[in-house]
Design a protein around this motif. Sequence first.
Motif, PDB file in Angstrom:
ATOM      1  N   SER A 143       0.859  -1.191   0.000  1.00 34.64           N
ATOM      2  CA  SER A 143       0.000   0.000   0.000  1.00 34.64           C
ATOM      3  C   SER A 143       0.890   1.235   0.000  1.00 34.64           C
ATOM      4  O   SER A 143       2.120   1.135   0.063  1.00 34.64           O
ATOM      5  N   THR A 144       0.249   2.406  -0.027  1.00 34.60           N
ATOM      6  CA  THR A 144       1.017   3.663  -0.013  1.00 34.60           C
ATOM      7  C   THR A 144       1.325   4.109   1.413  1.00 34.60           C
ATOM      8  O   THR A 144       2.071   5.078   1.612  1.00 34.60           O
ATOM      9  N   ILE A 145       0.763   3.412   2.377  1.00 31.60           N
ATOM     10  CA  ILE A 145       0.886   3.847   3.778  1.00 31.60           C
ATOM     11  C   ILE A 145       2.349   3.954   4.252  1.00 31.60           C
ATOM     12  O   ILE A 145       2.690   4.883   4.980  1.00 31.60           O
ATOM     13  N   PHE A 149       0.973   9.832   4.379  1.00 33.00           N
ATOM     14  CA  PHE A 149       0.215   9.484   5.584  1.00 33.00           C
ATOM     15  C   PHE A 149       1.136   9.543   6.790  1.00 33.00           C
ATOM     16  O   PHE A 149       2.277   9.057   6.703  1.00 33.00           O
ATOM     17  N   PRO A 150       0.682  10.086   7.929  1.00 32.04           N
ATOM     18  CA  PRO A 150      -0.641  10.615   8.251  1.00 32.04           C
ATOM     19  C   PRO A 150      -0.608  12.122   8.475  1.00 32.04           C
ATOM     20  O   PRO A 150      -1.375  12.641   9.285  1.00 32.04           O
ATOM     21  N   GLN A 185      -4.582   5.886   1.071  1.00 26.88           N
ATOM     22  CA  GLN A 185      -4.028   5.851   2.430  1.00 26.88           C
ATOM     23  C   GLN A 185      -5.061   5.318   3.438  1.00 26.88           C
ATOM     24  O   GLN A 185      -4.694   4.902   4.529  1.00 26.88           O
TER      25      GLN A 185
END
Length: 266
Positions: free
Chosen positions: A60-62, A91-92, A148
Amino acid sequence: MAESTRRVTVLDLADAKRRKTPITMVTAYDWPTARLADEAGIDCILVGDSVAMVVAGRPSTIPATLGQMIYHGEIVGRAATRALVVVDLPFPLQHLGRRRAVAACARLMKETGCQAVKLEGTAGQADVIAAIAAAGIPVIGHVGLRPQAVHQLGGYRMQRDAGPLMADARAAAAAGAFAVLLECVPAPLAAEITAGLDVPTIGIGAGPGCDGQVLVFHDLVGLSLGRVPRFVRSYADTRGSIAAGLAAWRDDVRAGLFPGPAETPT
Ligand code: KIV
């Protein structure tokens, strides 16, 4: 826009909406892809936090960090001389209060040389968009499928809740976003949002009724290794070309055909 040699500005994008000239945006994360996109006359280059997935192979892009966005943003910011360069706020940071978000966006602007930032958010982040815009930083609001928030949204899926989507897009524009990115929104709803906003919309998986379109570079040129979303059209088979080139070179080396006379120093 595509004919001019000067840098594309946020005013050009507003003008494009008025003139109904479709805006083009593509992601880039490194020097060669940014140069190719810039030379192709693409209006905007997005240093997306998709770098975590596309370049680093994350799920993921997290995991993308501010340091990584600055690293890739600085390379793209130097490589692109004409396109408007936008860097994602990872993020975040948009959820940690206005001061931290503005400070992070200021670092993106100062340390990458980019011209704008993008953040994912709902109407709940409107105050953050307003603070960033008040600091003189051009900002895009990313609504609809917000990668995100993939775990909260239950996966990479179409977002169909018209009321909240309309409210999120309106809130971003009212807060001072110079454009709104719509991801995975049904085409009729994306067209309705576009018609109702004074600022341009840029769509991905949102149909032809947006003011512009964005795609991930690797999807567009056929270089992605994983599953490509249904809304993507690949305009080249770069993965096939690279695989063929590598196999041909391997075979030539094994057959004693490389290096040949032309590649051999005397
Ligand atoms: O990070 C990214 O590449 C994006 C696009 C999917 C628009 O936000």
